[in-house]
Enzyme design. Structure first.
Site, PDB file in Angstrom:
ATOM      1  N   CYS A  37      36.213  41.760  50.162  1.00 40.83           N
ATOM      2  CA  CYS A  37      35.655  41.860  48.839  1.00 40.83           C
ATOM      3  C   CYS A  37      35.975  43.411  48.380  1.00 40.83           C
ATOM      4  O   CYS A  37      35.492  44.019  49.245  1.00 40.83           O
ATOM      5  CB  CYS A  37      34.175  41.545  48.564  1.00 40.83           C
ATOM      6  SG  CYS A  37      34.067  41.604  46.597  1.00 40.83           S
ATOM      7  N   HIS A  96      35.985  32.166  45.387  1.00 41.89           N
ATOM      8  CA  HIS A  96      35.294  33.701  45.642  1.00 41.89           C
ATOM      9  C   HIS A  96      35.314  34.374  44.203  1.00 41.89           C
ATOM     10  O   HIS A  96      34.539  34.804  43.812  1.00 41.89           O
ATOM     11  CB  HIS A  96      36.385  34.479  46.518  1.00 41.89           C
ATOM     12  CG  HIS A  96      36.047  36.077  46.695  1.00 41.89           C
ATOM     13  ND1 HIS A  96      35.655  36.540  47.887  1.00 41.89           N
ATOM     14  CD2 HIS A  96      35.656  36.973  45.880  1.00 41.89           C
ATOM     15  CE1 HIS A  96      35.195  37.835  47.805  1.00 41.89           C
ATOM     16  NE2 HIS A  96      35.525  37.838  46.575  1.00 41.89           N
ATOM     17  N   GLU A  97      36.618  34.369  43.431  1.00 37.72           N
ATOM     18  CA  GLU A  97      36.690  34.839  42.251  1.00 37.72           C
ATOM     19  C   GLU A  97      35.747  34.330  41.091  1.00 37.72           C
ATOM     20  O   GLU A  97      35.239  35.130  40.449  1.00 37.72           O
ATOM     21  CB  GLU A  97      38.196  35.022  41.784  1.00 37.72           C
ATOM     22  CG  GLU A  97      39.253  35.816  42.551  1.00 37.72           C
ATOM     23  CD  GLU A  97      38.514  37.108  42.832  1.00 37.72           C
ATOM     24  OE1 GLU A  97      38.127  37.843  42.043  1.00 37.72           O
ATOM     25  OE2 GLU A  97      38.668  37.556  44.217  1.00 37.72           O
ATOM     26  N   HIS A 142      32.560  35.452  41.217  1.00 38.15           N
ATOM     27  CA  HIS A 142      32.362  36.756  40.639  1.00 38.15           C
ATOM     28  C   HIS A 142      31.952  36.717  39.108  1.00 38.15           C
ATOM     29  O   HIS A 142      31.031  37.372  38.775  1.00 38.15           O
ATOM     30  CB  HIS A 142      33.459  37.677  40.723  1.00 38.15           C
ATOM     31  CG  HIS A 142      33.670  38.423  41.877  1.00 38.15           C
ATOM     32  ND1 HIS A 142      32.626  39.375  42.563  1.00 38.15           N
ATOM     33  CD2 HIS A 142      34.488  38.652  42.846  1.00 38.15           C
ATOM     34  CE1 HIS A 142      33.041  39.817  43.607  1.00 38.15           C
ATOM     35  NE2 HIS A 142      34.056  39.515  44.041  1.00 38.15           N
TER      36      HIS A 142
HETATM   37 ZN   LIG Z   1      35.477  39.939  45.656  1.00 39.77          ZN
END
Ligand SMILES: [Zn+2]
Length: 191
Positions: free
Chosen positions: A103, A145-146, A149
């Site tokens: 990341c 993953h995004e 976020h």
């Molecule tokens: Zn990330």
């Protein structure tokens, strides 16, 4: 144009804060997207062994649900991005697969993270039009993953109790296992 210095890193509290939905796509929103792209490319130019694959707006400390993902992950010279505004995973499919993940907001630490191998995603494009897309393999991982976020979740949160899951990126590009008790569990920067 945003630069790599505009990317926030842990322990910045906004990385664990939920972002808001985007309403009308104004010129300001388009500027945020350009900043996300330029910050990612500037970061990549400073990293010997890594590719700037994707970024969520929270990572330049803009608390909006926007994700950009590199158009061609195999070609570093291709500097175009796919834009996902208000992305939502509507279906998680396929097997659970473990693979390495890093990341831009967590320097030099990689993790072995379980993710679904396929996802369906709904989002708006830069013109405000809804679209859906099916992603698999590495792109499915990147999208999970995004979208995390945008909800204030970072990849290490998925593996926080897994003593074998953490790795350090060495200067030569190799990943070596970290000492969980010493480097991870008590690391005040991460938690
Ligand atoms: Zn990330």
């Amino acid at each position: 144009m945003a630069k790599k210095e505009d990317i926030i890193t842990l322990p910045h509290k906004d990385l664990r804060t939920t972002s808001s939905r985007v309403g009308i796509i104004t010129e300001d929103i388009k500027k945020v997207i350009k900043d996300m792209e330029s910050a990612t490319l500037d970061w990549e130019a400073s990293r010997k062994h890594e590719v700037g694959v994707a970024l969520a707006a929270v990572q330049i400390d803009v608390m909006l649900r926007i994700v950009v993902i590199r158009e061609n992950l195999d070609d570093k010279q291709n500097h175009t991005f796919r834009v996902f505004i208000n992305p939502e995973i509507t279906k998680l499919e396929g097997e659970i697969v473990e693979d390495y993940e890093g990341c831009l907001s967590i320097k030099d630490i990689y993790g072995h993270v379980p993710r679904h191998s396929k996802v369906r995603v709904k989002a708006k494009n830069i013109h405000g039009k809804d679209f859906t897309v099916k992603l698999d393999g590495f792109l499915a991982r990147v999208m999970q993953h995004e979208v995390d976020h945008t909800k204030g979740i970072v990849f290490i949160d998925h593996i926080k109790d897994d003593a074998q899951a953490f790795f350090h990126l060495e200067d030569d590009g190799k990943l070596t296992p970290l000492d969980y008790e010493k480097d991870i569990k008590k690391n005040r920067i991460l938690w």
